[in-house]
Design a protein around this motif. Structure first.
Motif, PDB file in Angstrom:
ATOM      1  N   GLN A  83      34.312  45.959  38.818  1.00 60.43           N
ATOM      2  CA  GLN A  83      34.573  45.767  40.585  1.00 60.43           C
ATOM      3  C   GLN A  83      34.590  47.513  41.032  1.00 60.43           C
ATOM      4  OE1 GLN A  83      37.288  47.632  40.001  1.00 60.43           O
ATOM      5  NE2 GLN A  83      37.839  47.409  38.015  1.00 60.43           N
ATOM      6  N   TYR A  87      48.690  37.329  49.834  1.00 57.92           N
ATOM      7  CA  TYR A  87      49.008  39.098  49.374  1.00 57.92           C
ATOM      8  C   TYR A  87      50.654  39.894  48.867  1.00 57.92           C
ATOM      9  CZ  TYR A  87      45.806  39.020  53.340  1.00 57.92           C
ATOM     10  OH  TYR A  87      44.713  38.743  53.779  1.00 57.92           O
ATOM     11  N   SER A 145      47.577  38.630  43.762  1.00 55.17           N
ATOM     12  CA  SER A 145      46.383  40.583  43.775  1.00 55.17           C
ATOM     13  C   SER A 145      46.618  40.548  42.353  1.00 55.17           C
ATOM     14  CB  SER A 145      47.800  41.741  44.478  1.00 55.17           C
ATOM     15  OG  SER A 145      47.633  41.312  45.821  1.00 55.17           O
ATOM     16  N   SER A 201      44.317  40.047  39.856  1.00 58.66           N
ATOM     17  CA  SER A 201      43.334  40.630  39.078  1.00 58.66           C
ATOM     18  C   SER A 201      42.763  41.677  40.306  1.00 58.66           C
ATOM     19  CB  SER A 201      42.430  39.305  39.248  1.00 58.66           C
ATOM     20  OG  SER A 201      42.968  38.390  37.727  1.00 58.66           O
ATOM     21  N   VAL A 202      43.819  41.841  41.286  1.00 56.85           N
ATOM     22  CA  VAL A 202      42.614  43.541  42.043  1.00 56.85           C
ATOM     23  C   VAL A 202      43.670  44.714  41.672  1.00 56.85           C
ATOM     24  CG1 VAL A 202      43.148  44.141  44.750  1.00 56.85           C
ATOM     25  CG2 VAL A 202      43.083  41.457  44.203  1.00 56.85           C
ATOM     26  N   ASP A 244      45.470  47.777  43.283  1.00 56.11           N
ATOM     27  CA  ASP A 244      45.974  47.701  43.870  1.00 56.11           C
ATOM     28  C   ASP A 244      47.703  47.038  43.344  1.00 56.11           C
ATOM     29  OD1 ASP A 244      44.078  47.685  45.393  1.00 56.11           O
ATOM     30  OD2 ASP A 244      44.623  45.854  47.014  1.00 56.11           O
ATOM     31  N   HIS A 247      47.411  54.007  44.442  1.00 54.84           N
ATOM     32  CA  HIS A 247      47.738  53.527  45.330  1.00 54.84           C
ATOM     33  C   HIS A 247      48.160  53.644  46.633  1.00 54.84           C
ATOM     34  CE1 HIS A 247      45.304  50.776  48.454  1.00 54.84           C
ATOM     35  NE2 HIS A 247      44.870  50.549  47.247  1.00 54.84           N
ATOM     36  N   ARG A 276      42.810  43.866  54.355  1.00 55.65           N
ATOM     37  CA  ARG A 276      44.305  43.043  54.387  1.00 55.65           C
ATOM     38  C   ARG A 276      44.934  44.172  54.100  1.00 55.65           C
ATOM     39  NH1 ARG A 276      43.330  44.314  48.770  1.00 55.65           N
ATOM     40  NH2 ARG A 276      44.720  42.196  48.407  1.00 55.65           N
ATOM     41  N   GLY A 319      41.014  32.907  48.166  1.00 56.34           N
ATOM     42  CA  GLY A 319      41.300  34.292  47.192  1.00 56.34           C
ATOM     43  C   GLY A 319      42.113  33.906  45.893  1.00 56.34           C
ATOM     44  N   VAL A 330      36.109  37.745  48.413  1.00 58.08           N
ATOM     45  CA  VAL A 330      36.770  37.953  47.742  1.00 58.08           C
ATOM     46  C   VAL A 330      35.709  36.717  46.609  1.00 58.08           C
ATOM     47  CG1 VAL A 330      39.073  37.880  46.140  1.00 58.08           C
ATOM     48  CG2 VAL A 330      39.217  38.362  47.949  1.00 58.08           C
ATOM     49  N   TYR A 337      34.505  37.091  42.316  1.00 53.69           N
ATOM     50  CA  TYR A 337      34.562  39.070  40.944  1.00 53.69           C
ATOM     51  C   TYR A 337      32.723  38.263  40.019  1.00 53.69           C
ATOM     52  CZ  TYR A 337      39.736  38.109  41.516  1.00 53.69           C
ATOM     53  OH  TYR A 337      40.883  38.840  41.844  1.00 53.69           O
ATOM     54  N   SER A 384      30.384  38.857  42.732  1.00 51.06           N
ATOM     55  CA  SER A 384      30.513  40.006  44.315  1.00 51.06           C
ATOM     56  C   SER A 384      29.651  41.097  43.159  1.00 51.06           C
ATOM     57  CB  SER A 384      31.601  40.337  43.529  1.00 51.06           C
ATOM     58  OG  SER A 384      32.204  41.674  45.448  1.00 51.06           O
TER      59      SER A 384
END
Length: 616
Positions: free
Chosen positions: A148, A241, A246, A248-249, A252, A293, A450, A496, A508, A510, A553
């Motif tokens: 990513q 949100y 989140s 797996s983001v 963030d 972040h 977002r 998501g 979104v 992966y 992605s």
């Protein structure tokens, strides 16, 4: 015979998508007759009205049959078996199997009816909660690779053995926390693969467990709120949100988790009670969040609102409230200074000029250059325009619940001006104001980011826990628990959360291990002089994805490979992969381009075509 039946069953389970269940339900409810905005607004007002009615009318459940003891044990065995089978099947198809989605939905749906009467009940519930967190945080395990946007920094540290500057974005120039943690774990476990999905997922799972523990402790600390402690998993995922959405983001989730821990501790667990030792720990956590972040900005924003609330009450509060006010003031001052200093060092000193140059290049390309679609930025269509309306309702249901909590806290302020009510009302004012401003901005600029939504709605767990504390003098309202779990259920069916269960273009997605293998192979065979001359050459590498939907992605994989094969070896002197934006060496093309632009097809396999020629 039995093996054949099992094989057919497995194939059937692997071919089922969540979307297949939602489309008929969406049509039955007639949601296609509404615009997306109408559906979201109606959902928000409906949940606000339901929450207000339930709380003001004080509806109570009588003679409810709870899951505990033997019933809970049997239920847990069934759910864990479902989780185990879903995980095993997911590893074979590089996406979340429908059984994992069913596990999540069943677990959240059963939470209002679970009662923890014994130590065994608590152990079983925590085990179910941990499995639930794994389904949300383990996407990269299911897809077989961690590739990513921030993998670029992981590659730099892993290959060079040291960090110079972020090849992802200037904000991380001081220290890319997620990349550092990833490389440390790779070294500890002696794994020689920077794309390893297990180490990264382990970090996400640990953060999810931390968030779960802080909310569970906050609610179980008080006898009156203890029955609501089982809501902790649902509270984490009340909005796409929020923290659960989140998990797996990166990076963030690091900033969001520590921010929620800090705010929950200050506003709920140790409300009106702080000391210097606790303050020191919280500041260290905030420094980590800020390095990770910019979303950590929500901490000083909320603390400022709390400070205003304390100031309103300061005239009538005991002396210990004055001490608490001073500590919150110190926390606000230090967090603001840390965040601003980090911003000046990274975003201003090292970031503004490069971004300004990139912006001017983008404007120049838009006005005078030829238009093309760039895979480096991502040729996945943004948003969820093709999703069933019902799968989008999770974005607004929790906002309606928060709106109801704001009204109820305002009524409490008018009635007795309690410090907790004042602080809750002001905190929710901040959250709802940022959310409203983010939505209105989409109407003006006709686009969407977002970031504002994540910034404001990530702290939902803190304020839901705070509200449950505010009503601790009332008896337990299971209808309220059902409303909270219903918002979580609507979130679980948003694209998501389990993106590979939707056959729609979306932002979104992966990357899978197949994407990583393919693009590593492509970059391995590209001559190095190709990249040295790409800025002035009209010859570019062209790719086309033959599948009707985007399976990965690929923007993230391309960015990582540009760093690994082009920037780190010094073939092209670039600060980051963003230097390629607006002047990329890799473009997308259509099958007609093979003829009209006389492209030379050099690869055809799996879901890709790769050609070399004049694409622009």
């Amino acid at each position: 015979m039995i093996l054949s039946i099992l094989n057919n069953l497995v194939n059937s389970l692997n071919s089922i998508y969540l979307e297949e269940f939602l489309i008929p339900l969406n049509n039955y409810l007639g949601l296609n007759n509404l615009t997306t905005t109408q559906a979201l607004l109606i959902t928000a007002f409906l949940f606000m009205a339901l929450t207000l009615t339930i709380e003001l009318k004080e509806w109570r459940t009588k003679n409810m049959n709870y899951l505990s003891g033997k019933k809970l044990f049997i239920t847990s065995v069934i759910l864990i078996t479902l989780f185990g089978l879903g995980t095993a099947l997911s590893l074979t198809i590089l996406r979340e199997n429908i059984l994992l989605v069913i596990y999540d939905i069943l677990f959240i749906a059963l939470i209002p009816f679970i009662k923890l009467d014994s130590t065994r009940d608590k152990i079983l519930f925590h085990a179910l909660s941990m499995a639930f967190i794994v389904t949300l945080a383990g996407h990269m395990i299911y897809y077989g690779a961690d590739s990513q946007e921030t993998t670029a920094d992981t590659l730099q540290i892993f290959i060079n053995g040291h960090f110079t500057h972020s090849m992802h974005a200037p904000w991380y120039n001081l220290a890319p926390v997620d990349a550092i943690l990833k490389v440390m774990m790779l070294r500890v476990f002696n794994i020689n693969n920077p794309y390893d999905p297990y180490t990264e997922s382990l970090i996400f799972i640990a953060l999810g467990i931390l968030a779960y523990i802080i909310i569970y402790i906050a609610l179980s600390n008080n006898e009156k709120t203890r029955p609501y402690a089982t809501l902790a998993p649902a509270i984490l995922i009340m909005n796409p949100y929020s923290i659960g959405g989140s998990l797996s983001v990166p990076p963030d989730i690091i900033a969001l988790t520590f921010s929620v821990v800090i705010l929950t501790y200050v506003l709920v667990i140790n409300h009106l009670r702080l000391d210097l030792r606790i303050l020191l720990v919280l500041i260290i956590m905030f420094i980590t969040a800020t390095l990770a972040h910019p979303y950590s900005l929500i901490v000083p924003i909320i603390l400022l609102a709390q400070l205003i609330g304390l100031r309103i009450k300061i005239g009538n509060t005991p002396n210990n409230h004055h001490n608490y006010y001073n500590y919150v003031l110190i926390a606000l001052t230090l967090s603001s200074v840390i965040w601003i200093a980090k911003s000046i060092y990274t975003a201003a000193a090292n970031g503004v000029v490069p971004y300004a140059v990139q912006l001017l290049n983008a404007v120049e390309m838009a006005l005078f250059g030829e238009q093309h679609q760039v895979i480096l930025v991502g040729n996945i269509l943004s948003g969820y325009g093709g999703a069933p309306r019902i799968s989008l309702l999770g974005f607004s249901a929790s906002i309606g619940v928060l709106g109801a909590f704001w009204i109820l806290s305002l009524m409490k302020v008018i009635k007795d001006r309690s410090s907790r009510a004042v602080q809750l009302m002001l905190g929710l004012t901040v959250v709802l104001s940022i959310t409203a401003a983010a939505y209105l901005s989409t109407l003006v600029i006709r686009g969407f980011s977002r970031a504002p939504g994540v910034l404001s709605l990530s702290v939902i767990p803190t304020f839901v826990a705070s509200y449950l504390y505010l009503r601790k003098n009332h008896s337990v309202n299971r209808y309220l628990s059902i409303i909270i779990c219903l918002t979580a259920l609507l979130t679980l069916i948003t694209p998501g959360i389990h993106p590979a269960n939707f056959n729609i273009p979306q932002s979104v997605r992966y990357s899978t291990i197949n994407d990583v293998i393919f693009w590593n192979m492509v970059f391995t065979y590209i001559p190095s002089n190709y990249f040295k001359t790409y800025q002035v050459s009209t010859n570019v590498l062209c790719t086309y994805q033959t599948a009707p939907i985007m399976l990965g992605s690929n923007g993230g994989v391309l960015a990582d490979d540009l760093v690994q094969y082009v920037i780190i070896p010094g073939i092209v002197h670039a600060q980051s992969y963003w230097d390629f934006v607006g002047k990329p060496p890799i473009l997308s093309f259509t099958p007609n381009d093979l003829i009209t632009k006389r492209l030379n097809l050099v690869f055809s396999g799996w879901i890709y075509w790769v050609a070399y020629g004049k694409c622009r």
